[in-house]
Design a protein around this motif. Structure first.
Motif, short mmCIF file in Angstrom:
data_model
loop_
_atom_site.label_atom_id
_atom_site.label_comp_id
_atom_site.label_asym_id
_atom_site.label_seq_id
_atom_site.Cartn_x
_atom_site.Cartn_y
_atom_site.Cartn_z
N ALA A 248 -4.04 9.12 3.85
CA ALA A 248 -2.92 8.19 3.65
C ALA A 248 -2.49 7.56 4.98
O ALA A 248 -2.12 6.39 5.04
N GLU A 249 -2.55 8.36 6.06
CA GLU A 249 -2.15 7.83 7.37
C GLU A 249 -3.08 6.71 7.82
O GLU A 249 -2.64 5.69 8.37
N LYS A 250 -4.39 6.86 7.60
CA LYS A 250 -5.33 5.83 8.00
C LYS A 250 -5.15 4.55 7.20
O LYS A 250 -5.31 3.45 7.73
N LEU A 251 -4.82 4.70 5.93
CA LEU A 251 -4.64 3.52 5.09
C LEU A 251 -3.37 2.77 5.44
O LEU A 251 -3.31 1.55 5.29
N SER B 109 -4.89 11.67 -6.14
CA SER B 109 -5.25 11.86 -4.74
C SER B 109 -5.62 10.54 -4.09
O SER B 109 -5.88 9.53 -4.76
N VAL B 110 -5.66 10.55 -2.75
CA VAL B 110 -6.03 9.34 -2.00
C VAL B 110 -7.46 8.93 -2.33
O VAL B 110 -7.74 7.75 -2.51
N ARG B 111 -8.35 9.92 -2.43
CA ARG B 111 -9.75 9.61 -2.75
C ARG B 111 -9.85 8.97 -4.13
O ARG B 111 -10.58 7.99 -4.32
N ARG B 112 -9.14 9.52 -5.10
CA ARG B 112 -9.17 8.94 -6.44
C ARG B 112 -8.52 7.57 -6.45
O ARG B 112 -8.98 6.65 -7.15
N PHE B 113 -7.48 7.40 -5.65
CA PHE B 113 -6.83 6.11 -5.52
C PHE B 113 -7.81 5.05 -5.04
O PHE B 113 -7.89 3.94 -5.59
N LEU B 114 -8.61 5.39 -4.04
CA LEU B 114 -9.60 4.46 -3.51
C LEU B 114 -10.70 4.18 -4.53
O LEU B 114 -11.18 3.04 -4.65
N MET C 118 0.82 -1.21 0.00
CA MET C 118 0.00 0.00 0.00
C MET C 118 0.86 1.26 0.00
O MET C 118 0.51 2.28 -0.63
N GLU C 119 2.00 1.23 0.70
CA GLU C 119 2.85 2.41 0.78
C GLU C 119 3.33 2.85 -0.60
O GLU C 119 3.34 4.06 -0.92
N THR C 120 3.74 1.90 -1.44
CA THR C 120 4.22 2.25 -2.78
C THR C 120 3.11 2.80 -3.65
O THR C 120 3.31 3.77 -4.40
N LEU C 121 1.92 2.22 -3.56
CA LEU C 121 0.81 2.65 -4.41
C LEU C 121 0.35 4.06 -4.08
O LEU C 121 -0.15 4.77 -4.96
N LEU C 122 0.50 4.49 -2.82
CA LEU C 122 0.04 5.81 -2.44
C LEU C 122 0.90 6.91 -3.02
O LEU C 122 0.54 8.09 -2.94
N PHE C 123 2.05 6.56 -3.60
CA PHE C 123 2.88 7.55 -4.29
C PHE C 123 2.43 7.76 -5.73
O PHE C 123 3.06 8.49 -6.49
N ALA C 124 1.35 7.10 -6.14
CA ALA C 124 0.82 7.26 -7.50
C ALA C 124 0.37 8.71 -7.71
O ALA C 124 -0.02 9.40 -6.77
N PRO C 125 0.39 9.17 -8.98
CA PRO C 125 0.10 10.58 -9.26
C PRO C 125 -1.39 10.93 -9.24
O PRO C 125 -1.93 11.45 -10.20
#
Length: 283
Positions: free
Chosen positions: A264-267, A130-135, A121-128
């Motif tokens: 990101a912190e919660k995830l 937002s967290v909401r869009r990521f989810l 999950m840590e690596t994926l959160l660096f994707a270009p």
């Protein structure tokens, strides 16, 4: 098919979607569960109903008890055909609805909780994005996978039930209620299962725990159809449309507003381990 997909998702988002889908196929346990769903609920149960209906005695009183619950049971057919029609009209819709719901819970649990459990999950959160869009993109991956399982399940169920209709000379099962159930209610329930499982990600430490917690949403869906079997009401096409509209409203609220509380912190923060009870020696 590709043009809407390319318009809805950017290149990075499409890469994330394909990664999630390929990861689901690589996990043997998850893939086995997704394969078992259509085999059990779309093939085994209809064939079991066919066998039970074929064994019904003309003097059996069980058919008469179910006839009181179904006001539009076709006349001019024998007890075996009527029994199979009762199965397809009462019990099969409830069983079929479990397929999109359970497949959504399984795929979403692995897509969200599994990522954190495996430390990716840590690596994926660096994707270009937002967290909401990521989810939302990961939720869309689960919806696509669950939709594919549901589509395959309906094809298998259609073939198995059509064979039963021809063998017993029963009326064709597919009507307006089944149309609403398959093409409107099933997608709504799929989104509900995915978003519900995704929102429980912060409370689950593993995929298995996420599936276990998310499984509670199955109960209200079952109660709706059990009420019909008990004769409390009749789920016709209009009732299914109303149910679909209610679930769509819930989906929109969860999908658009439920993800806002995620950061990101919660995830990344894993729930604390449950304290183990130490065994006390009484001797």
């Amino acid at each position: 098919m590709k043009k809407p997909f390319y318009k809805l998702f950017s290149k990075a988002e499409r890469a994330l979607t394909m990664k999630d889908l390929s990861a689901l196929c690589r996990r043997r346990l998850i893939l086995s569960l997704l394969i078992a769903l259509p085999l059990v609920f779309a093939v085994a149960f209809p064939l079991l109903f066919l066998f039970v209906s074929a064994m019904v005695s003309p003097e059996s009183s069980g058919v008469e008890q179910f006839k009181n619950l179904l006001d539009n049971i076709p006349q001019g057919t024998d007890e075996r055909a009527q029994m199979f029609y009762i199965f397809t009209a009462f019990i099969s819709p409830m069983l079929f609805m479990l397929i999109p719901l359970l497949s959504a819970i399984i795929t979403a649990s692995y897509t969200f909780a599994g990522e954190r459990a495996h430390g990716t999950m840590e690596t994926l959160l660096f994707a270009p994005f937002s967290v909401r869009r990521f989810l939302q993109v990961k939720a869309a991956s689960s919806v696509l996978a669950s939709g594919l399982v549901t589509a395959v399940s309906f094809i298998l169920f259609f073939v198995a039930t059509a064979i039963g209709d021809m063998v017993l000379k029963a009326p064709f099962f597919f009507d307006l209620s089944w149309f609403v159930l398959v093409f409107l209610l099933s997608p709504a329930i799929t989104v509900l299962g995915v978003t519900f499982a995704a929102m429980l990600t912060v409370k689950a430490r593993s995929t298995a725990e996420s599936i276990q917690i998310s499984g509670y949403i199955v109960l209200p869906i079952l109660l709706i159809f059990i009420g019909q079997i008990m004769g409390l009401y009749r789920l016709n096409s209009i009732a299914l449309l109303i149910l679909t509209a209610i679930i769509v409203v819930i989906d929109l609220c969860l999908f658009n507003f439920g993800f806002r509380r995620f950061t990101a912190e919660k995830l990344l923060t894993r729930p604390p381990e449950k304290p183990r009870k130490e065994k006390t020696n009484v001797y």
